[in-house]
Design a protein around this motif. Structure first.
Motif, PDB file in Angstrom:
ATOM      1  N   ALA A  27      -5.069   6.651  -0.638  1.00 28.48           N
ATOM      2  CA  ALA A  27      -4.814   5.430   0.134  1.00 28.48           C
ATOM      3  C   ALA A  27      -5.747   4.334  -0.359  1.00 28.48           C
ATOM      4  O   ALA A  27      -6.957   4.513  -0.382  1.00 28.48           O
ATOM      5  CB  ALA A  27      -5.060   5.685   1.618  1.00 28.48           C
ATOM      6  N   ARG A  52      -2.492  12.375  -0.146  1.00 26.05           N
ATOM      7  CA  ARG A  52      -2.207  11.213  -0.989  1.00 26.05           C
ATOM      8  C   ARG A  52      -3.433  10.314  -1.045  1.00 26.05           C
ATOM      9  O   ARG A  52      -4.347  10.433  -0.240  1.00 26.05           O
ATOM     10  CB  ARG A  52      -1.013  10.410  -0.452  1.00 26.05           C
ATOM     11  N   ASP A 110       0.806  -1.218   0.000  1.00 22.90           N
ATOM     12  CA  ASP A 110       0.000   0.000   0.000  1.00 22.90           C
ATOM     13  C   ASP A 110       0.842   1.272   0.000  1.00 22.90           C
ATOM     14  O   ASP A 110       0.487   2.263  -0.621  1.00 22.90           O
ATOM     15  CB  ASP A 110      -0.920   0.012   1.225  1.00 22.90           C
ATOM     16  N   ALA A 111       1.954   1.256   0.714  1.00 27.32           N
ATOM     17  CA  ALA A 111       2.717   2.489   0.912  1.00 27.32           C
ATOM     18  C   ALA A 111       3.822   2.673  -0.121  1.00 27.32           C
ATOM     19  O   ALA A 111       4.723   3.481   0.084  1.00 27.32           O
ATOM     20  CB  ALA A 111       3.314   2.500   2.316  1.00 27.32           C
TER      21      ALA A 111
END
Length: 499
Positions: free
Chosen positions: A478, A476, A454-455
């Protein structure tokens, strides 16, 4: 060897041989109770037992390899992600966990492969429906073209080589024997190949300033003239002559292997024969035993091997990915070639690494970093989302040949060779790298569509089955699990009620 529980595979082997548990225990010199515990996954399959199975039944140990299990796990994750996404896909509450996938691949590999085959047929059926819908929408009539019923020919051939772990004993053994018979010398094989073509087949080798379509080799059976493109290096000339000899000397074997591969049509079989001929050419120039010994002596130094055998960087990498003779295995490598746009033109794997079929690869992979440092070898420790770590080396290669002249576009690729971290110490490229530090590895994936990191700062779009949570209070996007009934494009509307 780590603890490996493969009771189902052992039971399947026993059933295939029509043996009772007592009979198998007696053949393996084990107690019936101990064998029963192995089959019930109460005890692991140990190395001594595995060696006994190999000695008694001649079964390839690859059948019980965790590498094969890892290939299945990766393929299943990709397929299940695809099934979860899109219209009609299952929701996140029905998603299959990684633990369940591991259990399926480990305990019931035949069921896992059947699931993969069913998914492939499902994708083909969807493609046929799309094609038929397009025809009906345009008001056209006629029968749907048979080509739409099958995957592309080159994809079938890639799967064929992948299923064989990029190793063909028939061709490798024959090439090693013929190289000795013909007296081919490392680094000077072109001389012996010219002689073999002339003496055995009456073929005359000439150099042509330009060949049709930018080809590097053109053979005329009627005149028995083999034309090689001007500008080829000695190693490239040798490879082209060895490929032609494959068709002349091993034509029957090439047809047998291609016809037995279960390919859909003649185009795929023809591509398979070309791939097999190239395989034979590499094995002829780089005979198995001599090449493996040389590779181990220089710790798989690609440049040194290239100088010793008179071939290029890419040829050495390709050959290193084929050294899987059961009695003398080399490091199991993965091999890939890409262009600047990320198009994969070659990919071979001798072990578990799985290249994505859904599209895209990871921009954090050093195979792309190599373009920024042309001609230099770029090493990288990389870790996949499943926790497996690898050592990769990549370098750019340029393909010349022909008479393009000023202003003609050239060919530039990045070639990468990788292996599992447990083999990294055998490679000269591990020098100076901290193989024991888990933080030293760059986190990469097979591509954004199937990667769950995810990051990741390089994420281009969410994984299949997930969407971007558009939050106006954060800077951002997510990703979060998508609910069933998202928008047709796979991205749910972040603002309900807004068109």
């Amino acid at each position: 060897m780590k603890k490996t529980f493969m009771g189902v595979r052992l039971r399947r082997l026993r059933e295939e041989r029509g043996m009772t548990q007592v009979a198998l225990a007696r053949a393996l010199d084990l107690s019936a109770s101990y064998l029963n515990q192995i089959e019930q996954n109460q005890r692991p399959l140990t190395v001594p037992v595995l060696l006994k199975i190999n000695a008694v039944f001649g079964v390839d140990v690859q059948r019980f390899s965790d590498d094969d299990e890892a290939r299945l796990i990766t393929a299943l994750r990709e397929v299940l992600a695809d099934m979860q996404s899109g219209p009609g896909g299952v929701g996140p509450e029905q998603a299959v966990s990684l633990a369940e996938i591991r259990e399926l691949a480990s305990g019931m590999p035949a069921v896992a492969r059947t699931l993969l085959a069913l998914h492939q047929r499902h994708r083909q059926a969807l493609e046929r429906l799309d094609a038929l819908g397009a025809q009906l929408g345009d008001g056209r009539s006629g029968v749907l073209a048979s080509a739409s019923h099958q995957p592309m020919a080159y994809e079938e051939v890639r799967d064929f080589f992948f299923a064989r772990h990029n190793y063909f004993a028939e061709l490798d053994d024959a090439a090693e024997r013929l190289a000795a018979e013909w007296g081919l010398q490392p680094g000077r094989a072109d001389e012996g190949l010219v002689r073999r073509l002339q003496v055995a087949h009456g073929v005359h080798v000439v150099t042509a300033p330009e060949l049709p379509g930018g080809a590097q080799r053109c053979y005329d059976p009627a005149s028995k003239v083999l034309q090689l493109a001007l500008g080829l290096e000695a190693g490239q000339r040798a490879f082209q002559m060895a490929t032609q000899l494959a068709f002349l000397e091993m034509g029957h074997e090439l047809h047998r292997l291609a016809d037995g591969a279960g390919l859909s049509g003649e185009q795929a079989r023809a591509l398979a024969r070309i791939g097999l001929a190239n395989y034979f050419a590499g094995a002829l120039l780089l005979p198995y035993t001599a090449f493996l010994q040389a590779a181990e002596a220089v710790r798989y130094d690609i440049d040194r091997l290239g100088h010793q055998f008179g071939v290029g960087f890419e040829t050495v990498c390709h050959r290193l990915s084929t050294l899987q003779r059961p009695s003398a295995r080399g490091v199991p490598f993965f091999f890939i070639r890409v262009d600047r746009a990320g198009n994969i033109s070659k990919r071979q794997s001798a072990t578990h690494f799985h290249f994505s079929k859904i599209g895209g690869t990871c921009p954090l992979w050093n195979v792309y970093e190599a373009f920024a440092q042309p001609g230099r070898i770029v090493p990288q420790l990389a870790r996949m989302p499943d926790g497996r770590a690898y050592l990769w080396v990549a370098r750019t290669v340029s393909h010349g040949g022909g008479a393009g002249g000023w202003g003609a576009p050239g060919k530039e690729f990045s070639v990468a060779l990788g292996c599992d971290l447990r083999h990294a110490a055998q490679l000269v490229y591990s020098r100076g790298l901290n193989l024991a530090d888990p933080e030293a590895a760059v986190p990469i994936g097979m591509g954004c569509k199937v990667c769950e990191r995810d990051a990741c700062p390089q994420r281009a779009f969410p994984p299949m089955g997930r969407v971007l949570d558009v939050d106006e209070n954060r800077s951002r996007f997510a990703p979060y699990p998508v609910a069933v009934g998202g928008s047709p494009g796979g991205l749910a509307n972040p603002h309900p009620g807004v068109a």
